[in-house]
Design an enzyme around this catalytic site. Sequence first.
Site, PDB file in Angstrom:
ATOM      1  N   ASN A   1       2.036 -26.080  59.719  1.00 16.02           N
ATOM      2  CA  ASN A   1       3.079 -25.185  60.235  1.00 16.02           C
ATOM      3  C   ASN A   1       4.506 -25.590  59.889  1.00 16.02           C
ATOM      4  OD1 ASN A   1       2.965 -27.284  62.145  1.00 16.02           O
ATOM      5  ND2 ASN A   1       3.827 -25.954  63.713  1.00 16.02           N
TER       6      ASN A   1
ATOM      7  N   GLU B   1       0.976 -36.298  67.831  1.00 16.89           N
ATOM      8  CA  GLU B   1       1.817 -35.194  68.312  1.00 16.89           C
ATOM      9  C   GLU B   1       0.958 -33.945  68.307  1.00 16.89           C
ATOM     10  OE1 GLU B   1       4.623 -35.148  69.727  1.00 16.89           O
ATOM     11  OE2 GLU B   1       5.091 -37.241  69.409  1.00 16.89           O
TER      12      GLU B   1
ATOM     13  N   CYS C   1       4.732 -25.761  67.603  1.00 12.20           N
ATOM     14  CA  CYS C   1       4.209 -26.458  68.780  1.00 12.20           C
ATOM     15  C   CYS C   1       5.188 -26.325  69.946  1.00 12.20           C
ATOM     16  CB  CYS C   1       3.976 -27.926  68.459  1.00 12.20           C
ATOM     17  SG  CYS C   1       5.428 -28.711  67.770  1.00 12.20           S
TER      18      CYS C   1
HETATM   19  P1  NAD Z   1      -5.370 -29.409  62.855  1.00  9.38           P
HETATM   20  O1  NAD Z   1      -5.569 -30.374  63.946  1.00  9.38           O
HETATM   21  O2  NAD Z   1      -6.442 -28.457  62.553  1.00  9.38           O
HETATM   22  O3  NAD Z   1      -5.069 -30.187  61.479  1.00  9.38           O
HETATM   23  C1  NAD Z   1      -4.038 -31.156  61.373  1.00  9.38           C
HETATM   24  C2  NAD Z   1      -4.379 -32.116  60.235  1.00  9.38           C
HETATM   25  O4  NAD Z   1      -5.524 -32.880  60.610  1.00  9.38           O
HETATM   26  C3  NAD Z   1      -4.736 -31.429  58.921  1.00  9.38           C
HETATM   27  O5  NAD Z   1      -4.185 -32.161  57.846  1.00  9.38           O
HETATM   28  C4  NAD Z   1      -6.254 -31.514  58.920  1.00  9.38           C
HETATM   29  O6  NAD Z   1      -6.812 -31.478  57.627  1.00  9.38           O
HETATM   30  C5  NAD Z   1      -6.464 -32.878  59.558  1.00  9.38           C
HETATM   31  N1  NAD Z   1      -7.809 -33.105  60.121  1.00  9.38           N
HETATM   32  C6  NAD Z   1      -8.704 -32.194  60.574  1.00  9.38           C
HETATM   33  N2  NAD Z   1      -9.839 -32.818  61.007  1.00  9.38           N
HETATM   34  C7  NAD Z   1      -9.641 -34.143  60.830  1.00  9.38           C
HETATM   35  C8  NAD Z   1     -10.414 -35.305  61.099  1.00  9.38           C
HETATM   36  N3  NAD Z   1     -11.637 -35.221  61.624  1.00  9.38           N
HETATM   37  N4  NAD Z   1      -9.899 -36.519  60.803  1.00  9.38           N
HETATM   38  C9  NAD Z   1      -8.662 -36.631  60.284  1.00  9.38           C
HETATM   39  N5  NAD Z   1      -7.868 -35.568  60.007  1.00  9.38           N
HETATM   40  C10 NAD Z   1      -8.349 -34.332  60.278  1.00  9.38           C
HETATM   41  O7  NAD Z   1      -3.984 -28.654  63.182  1.00  9.38           O
HETATM   42  P2  NAD Z   1      -3.297 -27.455  62.382  1.00  9.38           P
HETATM   43  O8  NAD Z   1      -4.065 -26.205  62.599  1.00  9.38           O
HETATM   44  O9  NAD Z   1      -2.999 -27.880  60.979  1.00  9.38           O
HETATM   45  O10 NAD Z   1      -1.885 -27.361  63.159  1.00  9.38           O
HETATM   46  C11 NAD Z   1      -1.703 -26.644  64.339  1.00  9.38           C
HETATM   47  C12 NAD Z   1      -1.681 -27.568  65.549  1.00  9.38           C
HETATM   48  O11 NAD Z   1      -0.709 -28.578  65.366  1.00  9.38           O
HETATM   49  C13 NAD Z   1      -1.290 -26.866  66.852  1.00  9.38           C
HETATM   50  O12 NAD Z   1      -2.116 -27.284  67.902  1.00  9.38           O
HETATM   51  C14 NAD Z   1       0.141 -27.335  67.087  1.00  9.38           C
HETATM   52  O13 NAD Z   1       0.560 -27.313  68.423  1.00  9.38           O
HETATM   53  C15 NAD Z   1       0.088 -28.715  66.540  1.00  9.38           C
HETATM   54  N6  NAD Z   1       1.439 -29.186  66.196  1.00  9.38           N
HETATM   55  C16 NAD Z   1       2.030 -30.127  67.004  1.00  9.38           C
HETATM   56  C17 NAD Z   1       3.325 -30.553  66.723  1.00  9.38           C
HETATM   57  C18 NAD Z   1       4.004 -31.594  67.577  1.00  9.38           C
HETATM   58  O14 NAD Z   1       4.950 -32.209  67.104  1.00  9.38           O
HETATM   59  N7  NAD Z   1       3.581 -31.803  68.798  1.00  9.38           N
HETATM   60  C19 NAD Z   1       4.012 -30.024  65.617  1.00  9.38           C
HETATM   61  C20 NAD Z   1       3.375 -29.062  64.827  1.00  9.38           C
HETATM   62  C21 NAD Z   1       2.074 -28.660  65.118  1.00  9.38           C
END
Ligand code: NAD
Length: 463
Positions: A139, A237, A271
Amino acid sequence: MTTIVKEIRQQFNPACPSECVGQVELMSIEETKAALTVAQEAFEGWKNTSSVARGDILRMMAQLLEENIDIVAETASKEMGKTKNEMIGEVKRGASILRYFAQEGMRSTGEVLPSVSEAKLLYTKRVPLGVIVAITPWNFPVAIPLWKIAPALVYGNTVVWKPSIEVALTGKLLGELFEQAGLPKHVLQVVQGRGSTVGQVLVEAPEVKAITFTGSNGVGQNILNTVGHTKKKIQLELGGKNAAIILADADLDVAARLTVEGAMKQTGQRCTATSRVYIEEAVYEKALEKIIAEAKKIEVGVTMGPVSSKEQYTNILAAIDKAKAEGATLVVGGTATKGKEEGYFIDPTIFTDVNHTMSVACEEIFGPVLAVMKVKDYEEAIKLSNDTEFGLSASIYTTNIQKAFDFIERSEVGLVQVNDETGGAEPQAPFGGMKNSSTGAREQGQAAKEFFTTIKTVTINTR
Ligand code: NAD
C-alpha cells in the site's frame, strides 16, 4: 543437465485489469538463501564504512529518486492503483525520508557518562546488528520500504528486502536506483517472491538478526510465532481501525472534510485511514450532511483510484454486503462504480445506523468505507473509540482545549491527532501503534535507532 524453470509473474493494472504493465522473475528458495549468505558477507565491509559515507549514498539515492519521480510514480500507480498524483506525493516523501536518515550519518551515536572513578572514561556506542530482513506491504510501495531500509543502512546493517509481490516492479526499480546511488554490492538485496515461500525462508534464516515487518495482523502473528522464541529483534507494524470523534463545538466544515479525506484518501487503503467516526448527537445531522457532501465530491477514477487488486475488490465488496446484512444503513456508495473488466473501482461508501458490535465498526476493511455512529457525549465517544483490539491512530475534532488534552491522555493509540485526519507521518517523528497494531520499537525519527542498533558500553581506565 537440469533445466531450471523460473517463475515469471506478470503485473496487471488494477485500473484496467487486462493491461499487463510488466513482468518480474520470482526468486527460488535457494536464491533467497544465497542472498542471505552474501548479505552476511557484505556486513563487515559496510559496518566499517564511515556513517558519513553511508549517509552520502542515501542522499544520492534521494536525488536519483527525484530525478526518476515520473517513472517510479507511474510504475507504482499502474501496479497498485494509487493515483499518479498520490504516488508523486509518496515518492517526494521517500526522498525526505532518505535525506532525514542521511543526516543521521553525521549525528552522535553514543554518549559520554560520568564514572564513579575519576580515572575512567565511560561511554556508549551504538553499533549495527548485522543482516536485517525487511518485509513490506503493497500500500506504500516506496515510503514504507524506505523508512525501513534507510535507517537500517545508515546505522551500518545490510538488508535483504522482500517487497510485496503486488508491487514487485516498483521494488525492482528502487533496488536499481540504490545500485546507481553507489551502494556496494550485496549491502541491499531485493528478493522477489511470495510471502509463504521466500518470506518464510527469510523469517526463519539463522543469520538474520532482526526482522522489520509491515502488513496484516495474520502474517505478523505468524512471524511472531515463528521467531518469538529466538533472540531475533522483531518490529511489527500491523492493522488499524482508526476512529475520529466530532464534538458539538468542532468546526464542522473542517471536521467533515478531514474525516472524509482520512477515510477515502488512497481509496481507504492506509493502515491509518479513518474507518469509524463518532459524532456528538447535538450536531449529528449537520455533520453527517457535510460528510456526505464531501464524499460526493470525490471523482472515482480521477481523484480516487481503484483498489489494488481483484482480491481487495472482492473482499471490500463482501465487507460492504456484510454491513448491509447486519443492518447498517448505506447512505453513500456501496457498489463498484464500473464493471470489473474496466477496473477495480469502488465508490466511496458510508454507513450510518452502525452498532458498535457490527463488523463494519470492528474489522479492518482496508477500503473506502466509513462507519458513522451517533454518541450522547464525549465520554461515550472516547469509550467506544478505545473499545477495539487496534491502537494505531485516532482523531478528535473540537475547539475545547480541555477535551483535546483529555483525549491526548486517554486515547489508546500511538498516533493522536487533534483537528487533523488520522493519517500522515513525517520522517522525523516516531510512527507506530499500541495494542494489536504494533510490536517492538517505533519506526522513523530518532526511535529508528532503537531498533536498528544495539549498545556497547565502554570503560577505559586511563591510569
Ligand atoms: P500482508 O500481510 O498480506 O503482506 C505483507 C508482506 O508480508 C508482503 O510482502 C507479503 O508477501 C509478506 N508475507 C506474506 N506471508 C508471509 C509469511 N508467511 N512470511 C513472511 N512474509 C510473508 O499485507 P498486505 O496485504 O501487503 O498489506 C495490507 C496490511 O498491511 C493491512 O492490514 C494494513 O493495515 C497493514 N499496514 C500496516 C501499516 C502500519 O504501519 N501499521 C502500514 C501499511 C499497511
